[in-house]
Design an enzyme around this catalytic site. Structure first.
Site, PDB file in Angstrom:
ATOM      1  N   ASP A   7       0.519  -0.856   0.133  1.00 61.05           N
ATOM      2  CA  ASP A   7       0.179  -0.117  -0.412  1.00 61.05           C
ATOM      3  C   ASP A   7       0.719   1.530  -0.060  1.00 61.05           C
ATOM      4  O   ASP A   7       1.438   1.598   0.864  1.00 61.05           O
ATOM      5  CB  ASP A   7      -1.214  -0.154   1.129  1.00 61.05           C
ATOM      6  CG  ASP A   7      -1.558   0.947   0.727  1.00 61.05           C
ATOM      7  OD1 ASP A   7      -2.757   1.082   0.258  1.00 61.05           O
ATOM      8  OD2 ASP A   7      -1.732   2.501   1.473  1.00 61.05           O
ATOM      9  N   TYR A  41       4.023   9.478  -0.146  1.00 56.86           N
ATOM     10  CA  TYR A  41       4.594   8.508   0.623  1.00 56.86           C
ATOM     11  C   TYR A  41       6.179   8.916   0.331  1.00 56.86           C
ATOM     12  O   TYR A  41       6.959   8.665   1.372  1.00 56.86           O
ATOM     13  CB  TYR A  41       4.217   7.237   0.911  1.00 56.86           C
ATOM     14  CG  TYR A  41       3.146   7.052   1.500  1.00 56.86           C
ATOM     15  CD1 TYR A  41       1.956   8.306   2.704  1.00 56.86           C
ATOM     16  CD2 TYR A  41       2.702   5.371   1.349  1.00 56.86           C
ATOM     17  CE1 TYR A  41       1.249   7.637   2.966  1.00 56.86           C
ATOM     18  CE2 TYR A  41       1.093   5.211   1.893  1.00 56.86           C
ATOM     19  CZ  TYR A  41       0.583   6.717   2.636  1.00 56.86           C
ATOM     20  OH  TYR A  41      -0.584   5.738   3.171  1.00 56.86           O
ATOM     21  N   LYS A  97      -1.822   5.580  -4.666  1.00 56.67           N
ATOM     22  CA  LYS A  97      -3.530   6.605  -4.239  1.00 56.67           C
ATOM     23  C   LYS A  97      -3.188   8.076  -4.687  1.00 56.67           C
ATOM     24  O   LYS A  97      -1.691   8.159  -5.717  1.00 56.67           O
ATOM     25  CB  LYS A  97      -3.341   7.730  -3.010  1.00 56.67           C
ATOM     26  CG  LYS A  97      -3.281   5.752  -2.013  1.00 56.67           C
ATOM     27  CD  LYS A  97      -3.745   5.986  -0.528  1.00 56.67           C
ATOM     28  CE  LYS A  97      -3.671   5.327   0.664  1.00 56.67           C
ATOM     29  NZ  LYS A  97      -2.554   4.554   1.162  1.00 56.67           N
ATOM     30  N   HIS A 113      -6.842   9.207  -2.296  1.00 53.54           N
ATOM     31  CA  HIS A 113      -6.145   9.741  -0.844  1.00 53.54           C
ATOM     32  C   HIS A 113      -7.173  10.364   0.364  1.00 53.54           C
ATOM     33  O   HIS A 113      -7.360   9.595   1.542  1.00 53.54           O
ATOM     34  CB  HIS A 113      -4.866  10.453  -1.069  1.00 53.54           C
ATOM     35  CG  HIS A 113      -3.823   9.736  -0.131  1.00 53.54           C
ATOM     36  ND1 HIS A 113      -2.589   9.677  -0.017  1.00 53.54           N
ATOM     37  CD2 HIS A 113      -4.206   9.019   1.297  1.00 53.54           C
ATOM     38  CE1 HIS A 113      -2.522   9.141   0.456  1.00 53.54           C
ATOM     39  NE2 HIS A 113      -3.018   8.775   2.082  1.00 53.54           N
ATOM     40  N   ASN A 146     -11.046   7.617   3.390  1.00 48.48           N
ATOM     41  CA  ASN A 146     -10.990   9.273   4.459  1.00 48.48           C
ATOM     42  C   ASN A 146     -12.488   9.396   3.821  1.00 48.48           C
ATOM     43  O   ASN A 146     -12.572  10.310   4.056  1.00 48.48           O
ATOM     44  CB  ASN A 146      -9.885  10.074   4.660  1.00 48.48           C
ATOM     45  CG  ASN A 146      -8.356   9.376   4.968  1.00 48.48           C
ATOM     46  OD1 ASN A 146      -8.909   8.963   5.377  1.00 48.48           O
ATOM     47  ND2 ASN A 146      -7.233  10.190   3.957  1.00 48.48           N
ATOM     48  N   SER A 149      -4.158  -0.179  11.831  1.00 47.02           N
ATOM     49  CA  SER A 149      -4.742  -1.189  12.531  1.00 47.02           C
ATOM     50  C   SER A 149      -4.241  -1.101  14.496  1.00 47.02           C
ATOM     51  O   SER A 149      -4.900  -1.328  15.282  1.00 47.02           O
ATOM     52  CB  SER A 149      -4.326  -2.388  12.070  1.00 47.02           C
ATOM     53  OG  SER A 149      -5.046  -2.669  11.422  1.00 47.02           O
TER      54      SER A 149
HETATM   55  P1  NAD Z   1       0.508   0.493  11.821  1.00 44.66           P
HETATM   56  O1  NAD Z   1      -1.013   1.017  12.714  1.00 44.66           O
HETATM   57  O2  NAD Z   1       0.590   0.109  10.993  1.00 44.66           O
HETATM   58  O3  NAD Z   1       1.384   0.596  13.012  1.00 44.66           O
HETATM   59  C1  NAD Z   1       2.684   1.201  12.422  1.00 44.66           C
HETATM   60  C2  NAD Z   1       3.420   1.135  13.993  1.00 44.66           C
HETATM   61  O4  NAD Z   1       3.918  -0.615  14.671  1.00 44.66           O
HETATM   62  C3  NAD Z   1       5.252   0.915  13.691  1.00 44.66           C
HETATM   63  O5  NAD Z   1       5.892   1.993  14.784  1.00 44.66           O
HETATM   64  C4  NAD Z   1       6.264  -0.504  13.708  1.00 44.66           C
HETATM   65  O6  NAD Z   1       7.216  -0.956  14.095  1.00 44.66           O
HETATM   66  C5  NAD Z   1       4.875  -1.159  14.757  1.00 44.66           C
HETATM   67  N1  NAD Z   1       4.405  -2.207  14.075  1.00 44.66           N
HETATM   68  C6  NAD Z   1       4.564  -3.466  13.104  1.00 44.66           C
HETATM   69  N2  NAD Z   1       4.529  -4.627  13.867  1.00 44.66           N
HETATM   70  C7  NAD Z   1       4.734  -4.276  14.687  1.00 44.66           C
HETATM   71  C8  NAD Z   1       4.768  -5.971  15.310  1.00 44.66           C
HETATM   72  N3  NAD Z   1       4.544  -7.208  15.030  1.00 44.66           N
HETATM   73  N4  NAD Z   1       4.868  -5.497  16.980  1.00 44.66           N
HETATM   74  C9  NAD Z   1       5.899  -4.216  17.260  1.00 44.66           C
HETATM   75  N5  NAD Z   1       5.420  -3.426  17.113  1.00 44.66           N
HETATM   76  C10 NAD Z   1       4.355  -3.209  15.463  1.00 44.66           C
HETATM   77  O7  NAD Z   1       0.584   2.134  11.584  1.00 44.66           O
HETATM   78  P2  NAD Z   1       0.153   3.271   9.857  1.00 44.66           P
HETATM   79  O8  NAD Z   1       1.740   2.789   9.373  1.00 44.66           O
HETATM   80  O9  NAD Z   1      -0.117   4.184  10.715  1.00 44.66           O
HETATM   81  O10 NAD Z   1      -0.443   2.441   9.339  1.00 44.66           O
HETATM   82  C11 NAD Z   1      -0.095   1.009   8.552  1.00 44.66           C
HETATM   83  C12 NAD Z   1      -0.594   1.834   6.431  1.00 44.66           C
HETATM   84  O11 NAD Z   1      -1.298   2.079   6.188  1.00 44.66           O
HETATM   85  C13 NAD Z   1       0.345   2.997   6.159  1.00 44.66           C
HETATM   86  O12 NAD Z   1       1.979   2.365   6.007  1.00 44.66           O
HETATM   87  C14 NAD Z   1       0.139   3.214   5.082  1.00 44.66           C
HETATM   88  O13 NAD Z   1       0.142   2.329   3.653  1.00 44.66           O
HETATM   89  C15 NAD Z   1      -1.647   3.266   5.748  1.00 44.66           C
HETATM   90  N6  NAD Z   1      -2.208   4.458   6.112  1.00 44.66           N
HETATM   91  C16 NAD Z   1      -3.565   5.432   4.811  1.00 44.66           C
HETATM   92  C17 NAD Z   1      -3.915   6.475   5.193  1.00 44.66           C
HETATM   93  C18 NAD Z   1      -4.622   6.870   4.550  1.00 44.66           C
HETATM   94  O14 NAD Z   1      -4.855   8.110   4.981  1.00 44.66           O
HETATM   95  N7  NAD Z   1      -4.909   5.971   3.574  1.00 44.66           N
HETATM   96  C19 NAD Z   1      -3.333   6.689   6.354  1.00 44.66           C
HETATM   97  C20 NAD Z   1      -2.470   6.462   7.350  1.00 44.66           C
HETATM   98  C21 NAD Z   1      -1.597   4.914   6.947  1.00 44.66           C
END
Ligand code: NAD
Length: 324
Positions: free
Chosen positions: A46, A51, A80, A113, A171, A220
């Protein structure tokens, strides 16, 4: 949850239930990261113009393809459309530029996006353009007059000419979806929104399901992804990984807190795209199969809801309250 476990979208395309998010992965680490993730079994990535690492993600993919680890048709590449490219004349050119950056002939899914049209910024001047027209001043948010309809129709054209297989939105709330669904010739295949036990949005999830729109959850893990950005609301929020209920349920199933959080979503047919920082995390997030939560556990986790949103321009820079 095997790497190949997929959801069928409303156009018949199969989308992996678990993918990998590319936001905040530094440019110099992205190619290796994507390559390692493919080796670990990930098939969905994704990305986004915003990014700033699409070219590097493409390099990681190219290496895996060249080594025969995976075939293009086994991958599901999502990216996006950024807010500054919403005017109809800008949609196809920027999609073509993004394809070139990734080194791909087509995307599997191209997503709007945000339902926000910003004034065009020439990619030759600044790329990615981000939110502020001058590139630095939070109050310098300049809107464009493009409607969601204009942008969506230009995105439908991308499907017609084969630049992307599916299109979706991110969003959006029920209000904006209701409007879009009035004129969409191609219905959005997916809706990508922030979704975790502190932001459950049950009515939005139910509406999307009823309309045949597959939901992808982002962030998540709740605050975790925003703590690394030093976002004040995230720093003061108790981490979901430490939440006693999540930990207790994890212990009952012999699974980690991240795995419980991912399974809570995927068991409700919500796709997830966690961003892992290390190979063990990559594997841990992919290996959230082999257990099912009970209906009661799913309800208990949903009961943690606080309507707490982190990814909000209003929270980041105090302008543009789009979720209000
Ligand atoms: P995420 O919820 O995936 O959390 C990432 C964090 O969790 C990082 O700090 C990572 O080190 C930690 N982590 C991941 N796996 C782990 C594990 N197994 N154990 C411990 N820590 C762990 O957060 P995110 O990056 O905000 O969201 C994921 C993806 O969603 C983004 O990379 C992006 O592709 C997408 N996203 C989209 C939008 C949008 O506006 N459409 C906005 C935010 C994120």
């Amino acid at each position: 949850m095997s790497p190949n476990h997929t959801l069928t979208l409303n156009n018949g395309a199969k989308m992996p239930l678990v993918g990998h998010g590319l936001w905040k992965i530094p440019k110099d680490k992205t190619a290796t990261h994507v390559y390692n993730a493919i080796k670990a079994g990930y098939r969905l990535f994704d990305g986004a113009c915003d990014y700033g690492n699409e070219k590097e993600a493409g390099e990681g993919i190219a290496k895996a393809l060249k080594e025969g680890i995976v075939k293009r048709e086994e991958l599901f590449i999502v990216t996006k459309l950024w807010n500054t490219f919403h005017n109809k004349e800008n949609v196809e050119p920027i999609c073509r530029r993004q394809l070139k950056d990734w080194g791909l002939e087509y995307f599997d899914l191209f997503i709007m996006h945000f339902p926000v049209a910003l004034r065009y910024v020439d990619p030759e001047v600044r790329y990615p353009p981000e939110w502020f027209y001058d590139g630095k001043t939070p109050t310098d948010i300049q809107l464009s007059n493009a409607t969601i309809r204009e942008t969506w129709e230009a995105m439908e054209h991308l499907v017609d000419i084969g630049l992307t297989r599916s299109i979706g939105v991110s969003n959006f709330n029920v209000q904006s979806l209701l409007d879009l669904l009035r004129y969409a010739k191609i219905r959005p295949a997916t809706l990508q929104v922030e979704h975790h036990p502190y932001l459950v949005q049950a009515p939005l999830m139910a509406f999307a399901k009823q309309q045949g729109i597959t939901v992808t959850a982002y962030s998540s893990f709740g605050a975790t992804g925003y703590v690394e950005m030093d976002l004040a609301t995230a720093v003061k929020t108790p981490p979901l990984f430490q939440n006693p209920l999540i930990k207790k349920i994890g212990e009952a199933h012999g699974k980690s807190a991240p795995q419980v959080l991912l399974r809570w979503a995927t068991q409700q047919d919500i796709a997830v795209i966690p961003k892992a920082d290390t190979v063990p995390m990559l594997l841990e997030n992919l290996d959230a199969k082999g257990f099912d939560l009970t209906e009661e556990e799913i309800q208990q986790i949903s009961g943690l809801d606080q309507h707490l949103r982190f990814n909000d321009p209003w929270v980041y820079f105090g302008t543009l309250p789009i979720f209000s």
